[in-house]
Every structure is written in structure tokens, then in C-alpha cells.
Design a protein around this motif. Structure first.
Motif, PDB file in Angstrom:
ATOM      1  N   UNK A  27      51.563  17.414  17.048  1.00 40.56           N
ATOM      2  CA  UNK A  27      52.359  18.182  18.017  1.00 40.56           C
ATOM      3  C   UNK A  27      52.370  19.672  17.703  1.00 40.56           C
ATOM      4  N   UNK A  28      51.812  20.081  16.576  1.00 40.10           N
ATOM      5  CA  UNK A  28      51.934  21.459  16.122  1.00 40.10           C
ATOM      6  C   UNK A  28      50.875  22.399  16.671  1.00 40.10           C
ATOM      7  N   UNK A  29      51.058  23.665  16.369  1.00 38.92           N
ATOM      8  CA  UNK A  29      50.126  24.702  16.821  1.00 38.92           C
ATOM      9  C   UNK A  29      49.065  25.034  15.777  1.00 38.92           C
ATOM     10  N   UNK A  30      49.220  24.495  14.571  1.00 37.77           N
ATOM     11  CA  UNK A  30      48.271  24.778  13.493  1.00 37.77           C
ATOM     12  C   UNK A  30      47.796  23.460  12.901  1.00 37.77           C
ATOM     13  N   UNK A  31      47.106  22.681  13.708  1.00 35.46           N
ATOM     14  CA  UNK A  31      46.788  21.301  13.353  1.00 35.46           C
ATOM     15  C   UNK A  31      45.899  21.201  12.124  1.00 35.46           C
ATOM     16  N   UNK A  32      46.285  20.303  11.258  1.00 30.10           N
ATOM     17  CA  UNK A  32      45.542  20.053  10.025  1.00 30.10           C
ATOM     18  C   UNK A  32      44.636  18.834  10.163  1.00 30.10           C
ATOM     19  N   UNK A  33      45.058  17.861  10.989  1.00 26.86           N
ATOM     20  CA  UNK A  33      44.322  16.613  11.119  1.00 26.86           C
ATOM     21  C   UNK A  33      43.744  16.491  12.525  1.00 26.86           C
ATOM     22  N   UNK A  43      47.294  11.652   8.146  1.00 30.38           N
ATOM     23  CA  UNK A  43      48.508  12.250   8.698  1.00 30.38           C
ATOM     24  C   UNK A  43      49.707  11.328   8.475  1.00 30.38           C
ATOM     25  N   UNK A  44      49.514  10.021   8.700  1.00 29.22           N
ATOM     26  CA  UNK A  44      50.593   9.061   8.476  1.00 29.22           C
ATOM     27  C   UNK A  44      51.010   9.050   7.011  1.00 29.22           C
ATOM     28  N   UNK A  45      50.030   9.063   6.107  1.00 31.84           N
ATOM     29  CA  UNK A  45      50.348   9.053   4.675  1.00 31.84           C
ATOM     30  C   UNK A  45      51.083  10.324   4.273  1.00 31.84           C
ATOM     31  N   UNK A  46      50.711  11.453   4.870  1.00 28.99           N
ATOM     32  CA  UNK A  46      51.409  12.706   4.574  1.00 28.99           C
ATOM     33  C   UNK A  46      52.873  12.616   4.989  1.00 28.99           C
ATOM     34  N   UNK A 167      49.720  -2.233   0.943  1.00 28.33           N
ATOM     35  CA  UNK A 167      50.499  -1.263   1.710  1.00 28.33           C
ATOM     36  C   UNK A 167      50.431   0.104   1.048  1.00 28.33           C
ATOM     37  N   UNK A 168      50.597   1.170   1.854  1.00 24.41           N
ATOM     38  CA  UNK A 168      50.548   2.516   1.275  1.00 24.41           C
ATOM     39  C   UNK A 168      51.630   2.711   0.206  1.00 24.41           C
ATOM     40  N   UNK A 169      51.237   3.363  -0.870  1.00 21.03           N
ATOM     41  CA  UNK A 169      52.178   3.719  -1.933  1.00 21.03           C
ATOM     42  C   UNK A 169      52.537   5.185  -1.747  1.00 21.03           C
ATOM     43  N   UNK A 170      53.825   5.494  -1.788  1.00 20.35           N
ATOM     44  CA  UNK A 170      54.250   6.882  -1.631  1.00 20.35           C
ATOM     45  C   UNK A 170      53.625   7.723  -2.739  1.00 20.35           C
ATOM     46  N   UNK A 171      52.903   8.759  -2.340  1.00 23.89           N
ATOM     47  CA  UNK A 171      52.227   9.615  -3.313  1.00 23.89           C
ATOM     48  C   UNK A 171      50.771   9.272  -3.524  1.00 23.89           C
ATOM     49  N   UNK A 172      50.297   8.182  -2.918  1.00 29.57           N
ATOM     50  CA  UNK A 172      48.902   7.801  -3.104  1.00 29.57           C
ATOM     51  C   UNK A 172      48.743   6.663  -4.091  1.00 29.57           C
ATOM     52  N   UNK A 173      47.503   6.350  -4.404  1.00 26.13           N
ATOM     53  CA  UNK A 173      47.192   5.186  -5.234  1.00 26.13           C
ATOM     54  C   UNK A 173      47.914   5.206  -6.571  1.00 26.13           C
ATOM     55  N   UNK A 174      48.035   6.379  -7.193  1.00 24.07           N
ATOM     56  CA  UNK A 174      48.694   6.485  -8.491  1.00 24.07           C
ATOM     57  C   UNK A 174      50.204   6.619  -8.364  1.00 24.07           C
TER      58      UNK A 174
END
Length: 217
Positions: A27-33, A43-46, A167-174
Motif C-alpha cells: 500500500x506504500x509509496x516506496x515499495x520494497x517488495x 513481505x509477510x515474514x517482515x 511454520x514461520x519462526x519470528x526472526x527467520x530460521x535461527x
């Protein structure tokens, strides 16, 4: 699920991190994904990492140390508090390692002493809901510091009833990793490289029985 997301959003909207995400998301003006499936997953993981990142706090004690005729005081961790936004005591999957790290990267597992006598409380609604867990830290030697690794499985998966080992782990695999020296806590990101405590496996999650909040009168 919607209520949980709203409360988490409400709790974090004042933070620059949320503002930055809104600017960079779809929805933003400076899209990263982009619109690709891979970027949509990123984007979902972020979003998951931002809303549900565990918060760590440490209480310290002063310890006297004598060497020869010289005495000194130093600060070392005594209790460790872990805040889990969005956590539910019946469904939360949480893995954790507490490692005392000494010279030459020697490691000592002190996780059991933290888990042995946990205190668990509900977070008030104005703080976004979830759980606050407090445990005692084993005594460290003068040359040791503390490393903590937290694997907190995405509450979004729990809300939909689809939480699994994959399932996704908050912060990534580690997960999320912390360095604690005295009373200072530093988040160690994946880009910062490995830590000695990464070698320690989290063989099983914290028992849900230990995550039951204290009953209030």
C-alpha cells in the motif's frame, strides 16, 4: 484473528518500524517488495517479525569479586523476562536456549535452570496481548557472558490452526538471538554472522504447562 492483528497493530503504530513497513508494503509509496510470490512471502515474514518479535529484558545483581588485595563489583544477569506478543498458552510453540559463553567460545547450557521455575503472566490489552515469562538465570563466572536464542513460531499460523514445524519462526530460521553482557542486551541479527551458542540444538519446545499464566484473585 482479526482482533489479535488489530491489537498488535495498535500497540506498534507509534514506532518508526511500523511507519517504515507501511511505506514499503503493497500500500506504500516506496515499495520494497514486488508482486512475485517470493516477494509476497518476504513481505509477510517482515510483518510477522515486526509485530511478534519477542522482547527480552534482564534484571541484574551486583557480584563482588576479589583478586589478591583488590576487590571489585560487577553486574551479572539474575532474571530474564521474555515478552511474547500474541502468544496463547494453549497453542504457543516456543523454543529457547540460554548459553553461558566463556573464553575460547566454550559454551554451557543453562536453559534448564531458567525453565525450572517460570513465572507467566498475561500482557494487559493495552500492551498488545500475549504472555510475559520470567525465569532465574544461573550464576555466571567472571569471564562468561549470556547468549539467548528464541524460536517463537508465528502466532498467525496458530490463529488459523495451521502451526507446524514448518511454520514461520519470528526472526527467520535461527529465530531471534541476543547477546547479554552485564545488563546490556544486544540483538544479534542474521547478517551479524554465527554465535557460539548456535551449535546448541533446541530439542523440544517449552512445555505448554509452564506457559500457563498465574491465576489472579
Amino acid at each position: 484473528m482479526i482482533e489479535g492483528l488489530y491489537l498488535a497493530w495498535r500497540h506498534f503504530t507509534h514506532r518508526t518500524e511500523m511507519q517504515r513497513f507501511l511505506e514499503q508494503c503493497c500500500w506504500g509509496n516506496n515499495r520494497r517488495w514486488t508482486e512475485t510470490e517470493e516477494d509476497q512471502v518476504k513481505e509477510l515474514h517482515a510483518l510477522i517479525n515486526m509485530l511478534f518479535k519477542p522482547q527480552l529484558k534482564v534484571q541484574t545483581r551486583l557480584v563482588s569479586h576479589t583478586r589478591g588485595n583488590h576487590s571489585s563489583l560487577r553486574s551479572e544477569p539474575s532474571k530474564l523476562s521474555l515478552v511474547l506478543p500474541g502468544a496463547d498458552p494453549e497453542a504457543t510453540r516456543l523454543g529457547i536456549v540460554l548459553a553461558a559463553v566463556g573464553p575460547n567460545q566454550s559454551i554451557r547450557n543453562i536453559t534448564p535452570s531458567w525453565e525450572d521455575d517460570l513465572e507467566c503472566k498475561w500482557l494487559p490489552i493495552e500492551e498488545g496481548m500475549g504472555l510475559k515469562i520470567v525465569g532465574k538465570v544461573a550464576k555466571l563466572s567472571e569471564t562468561e557472558h549470556l547468549e539467548v536464542r528464541v524460536l517463537y513460531y508465528s502466532p498467525l499460523a496458530l490463529m488459523t490452526g495451521s502451526a507446524t514445524e514448518g511454520s514461520p519462526v519470528v526472526g527467520g530460521k535461527m529465530g531471534v538471538r541476543y547477546l547479554i553482557k552485564g545488563g546490556k542486551i544486544t540483538v544479534h541479527s542474521n547478517e551479524d554472522g554465527p554465535l557460539p551458542s548456535d551449535k546448541m540444538l533446541i530439542e523440544q519446545p517449552v512445555s505448554n504447562k509452564k506457559l500457563q499464566p498465574e491465576r489472579t484473585a
